[in-house]
Motif scaffolding. Structure first.
Motif, PDB file in Angstrom:
ATOM      1  N   GLN A 156      -0.054  11.625   3.604  1.00 62.48           N
ATOM      2  CA  GLN A 156      -0.364  12.694   4.791  1.00 62.48           C
ATOM      3  C   GLN A 156      -0.184  14.104   4.265  1.00 62.48           C
ATOM      4  OE1 GLN A 156       1.208  12.075   8.593  1.00 62.48           O
ATOM      5  NE2 GLN A 156      -0.695  12.820   9.360  1.00 62.48           N
ATOM      6  N   PHE A 170       0.687  -1.196  -0.160  1.00 65.03           N
ATOM      7  CA  PHE A 170      -0.116   0.161   0.095  1.00 65.03           C
ATOM      8  C   PHE A 170       0.877   1.300   0.133  1.00 65.03           C
ATOM      9  CE2 PHE A 170      -3.890  -2.273   1.480  1.00 65.03           C
ATOM     10  CZ  PHE A 170      -3.228  -3.361   2.025  1.00 65.03           C
ATOM     11  N   TYR A 172       0.428   4.920   1.557  1.00 64.02           N
ATOM     12  CA  TYR A 172      -0.650   5.968   2.315  1.00 64.02           C
ATOM     13  C   TYR A 172       0.033   7.342   2.227  1.00 64.02           C
ATOM     14  CZ  TYR A 172      -3.099   2.402   4.924  1.00 64.02           C
ATOM     15  OH  TYR A 172      -4.347   1.627   5.284  1.00 64.02           O
ATOM     16  N   PHE A 209       5.087  -0.255   8.119  1.00 63.52           N
ATOM     17  CA  PHE A 209       5.375   1.134   7.540  1.00 63.52           C
ATOM     18  C   PHE A 209       6.910   1.460   7.273  1.00 63.52           C
ATOM     19  CE2 PHE A 209       1.335   3.144   6.863  1.00 63.52           C
ATOM     20  CZ  PHE A 209       0.349   2.329   8.036  1.00 63.52           C
ATOM     21  N   GLY A 210       7.114   1.849   6.057  1.00 62.91           N
ATOM     22  CA  GLY A 210       8.440   2.572   5.956  1.00 62.91           C
ATOM     23  C   GLY A 210       8.415   4.030   6.531  1.00 62.91           C
ATOM     24  N   LYS A 211       9.625   4.331   6.612  1.00 64.30           N
ATOM     25  CA  LYS A 211       9.856   5.707   7.318  1.00 64.30           C
ATOM     26  C   LYS A 211       9.260   6.652   6.636  1.00 64.30           C
ATOM     27  CE  LYS A 211      13.826   4.228   9.933  1.00 64.30           C
ATOM     28  NZ  LYS A 211      15.564   4.600  10.527  1.00 64.30           N
ATOM     29  N   TYR A 266       3.913   7.309   2.559  1.00 64.13           N
ATOM     30  CA  TYR A 266       4.720   6.048   3.314  1.00 64.13           C
ATOM     31  C   TYR A 266       4.241   4.819   2.658  1.00 64.13           C
ATOM     32  CZ  TYR A 266       5.174   8.974   7.420  1.00 64.13           C
ATOM     33  OH  TYR A 266       5.318   9.957   8.611  1.00 64.13           O
TER      34      TYR A 266
END
Lengths: 111, 112
Positions: A38, A34, A36, A101-103, A86
Motif C-alpha cells: 500500500q 502473497f 501486498y 494478513f500479517g500486521k 503486508y
C-alpha cells in the motif's frame, strides 16, 4: 490455526541499500503466500505471489517451507519503494478460501 | 467503474448508533471480502461471500456485525450499537479467481 507473523513494524534504509522484509507463517495445509503493498494514499494491491515465482519492481520472495518463511527482498531499494507491506497466507476450506494478513511493515527509503 | 468502490469514505458516529458501509465490487467478480484494519493492527478478516454459497462469517467479531450481498453485486456491512473499539478502516475486496484480491479505498469509521 493459521498465522502470519511480520516481526518488525518499521524498516528504514538509505536508497541503494538491500532490503529484506520478514514474514513467517504457520499453517497445517499447503501454503500459498502473497505480498501486498500500500503506497501512500493508494489502495492495497498485490505485489507478488509465490506461485508465480516472478520479480516485480525488483522484489522477489522465495517460499521456504522448512523455515516457514516468505521473506521479501530487493537488492537495491529506491525511494518509490517506501510503502506499507503486508504478507498474506491463503487458506482453503472446501470451496472457500480467504487471506490471513500479517500486521504489516512500513518501509521507508531515505535519499 | 474500473475498481472496487466503497462508501462512505469517512463515517463519524456516536457510540450506540448503527452504521451501514457499502461495497461495490468489480463487475463479474464472484468473491467479495470484508476486512477491518484497526490502528497498529494488520488486516483482520471479517466475512467472505462466494457466489451463491453460504458466506463464511467466521471472522465477524460479535453478533453486532452482519453483512449481506445481493447476488454478485453490492454488499453492505452493518454494525449495530457501535462501540469505540469498532473504530477502524473497513476494507472491501473482490476477486475473480483464487489468486488476487482487488481492494477498495476503505471506509474510515470513527465512533465517538
Amino acid at each position: 490455526a493459521q498465522r502470519v507473523t511480520q516481526p518488525e513494524k518499521l524498516l528504514s534504509v538509505f536508497k541503494g541499500a538491500p532490503v529484506e522484509l520478514k514474514c513467517n507463517y504457520s499453517y497445517s495445509g499447503s501454503p500459498e503466500l502473497f505480498w501486498y503493498v500500500q503506497y501512500s494514499r493508494q489502495r492495497l494491491q498485490l505485489l507478488l505471489r509465490h506461485i508465480s515465482r516472478e520479480s516485480i519492481k525488483g522484489f522477489t520472495a522465495d517460499l521456504n517451507k522448512g523455515e516457514t518463511s516468505f521473506h521479501l527482498k530487493k537488492p537495491f531499494a529506491q525511494e518509490e519503494d517506501s510503502a506499507m507491506y503486508y504478507c498474506a497466507l491463503k487458506t482453503v476450506t472446501g470451496a472457500n478460501s480467504k487471506l490471513t494478513f500479517g500486521k504489516g511493515i512500513t518501509l521507508s527509503v531515505r535519499p | 467503474g474500473a475498481g472496487v468502490s466503497q462508501s462512505p469514505s469517512n463515517k463519524v458516529t456516536e457510540k450506540g448508533k448503527d452504521v451501514e458501509l457499502r461495497c461495490d465490487p468489480i463487475s463479474g467478480h464472484t468473491a467479495l471480502y470484508w476486512y477491518r484494519q484497526r490502528l497498529g493492527q494488520g488486516l483482520e478478516f471479517l466475512i467472505y461471500f462466494q457466489g451463491n454459497s453460504a458466506p463464511d462469517k467466521s471472522g465477524l467479531p460479535s453478533d453486532r456485525f452482519s453483512a449481506e450481498r445481493t447476488g454478485e453485486s453490492v454488499s453492505t456491512l452493518t454494525i449495530q450499537r457501535t462501540q469505540q473499539e469498532d473504530s477502524a478502516v473497513y476494507l472491501c475486496a473482490s476477486s475473480l479467481d483464487r489468486y488476487e484480491q482487488f481492494f477498495g479505498p476503505g471506509t474510515r469509521l470513527t465512533v465517538l
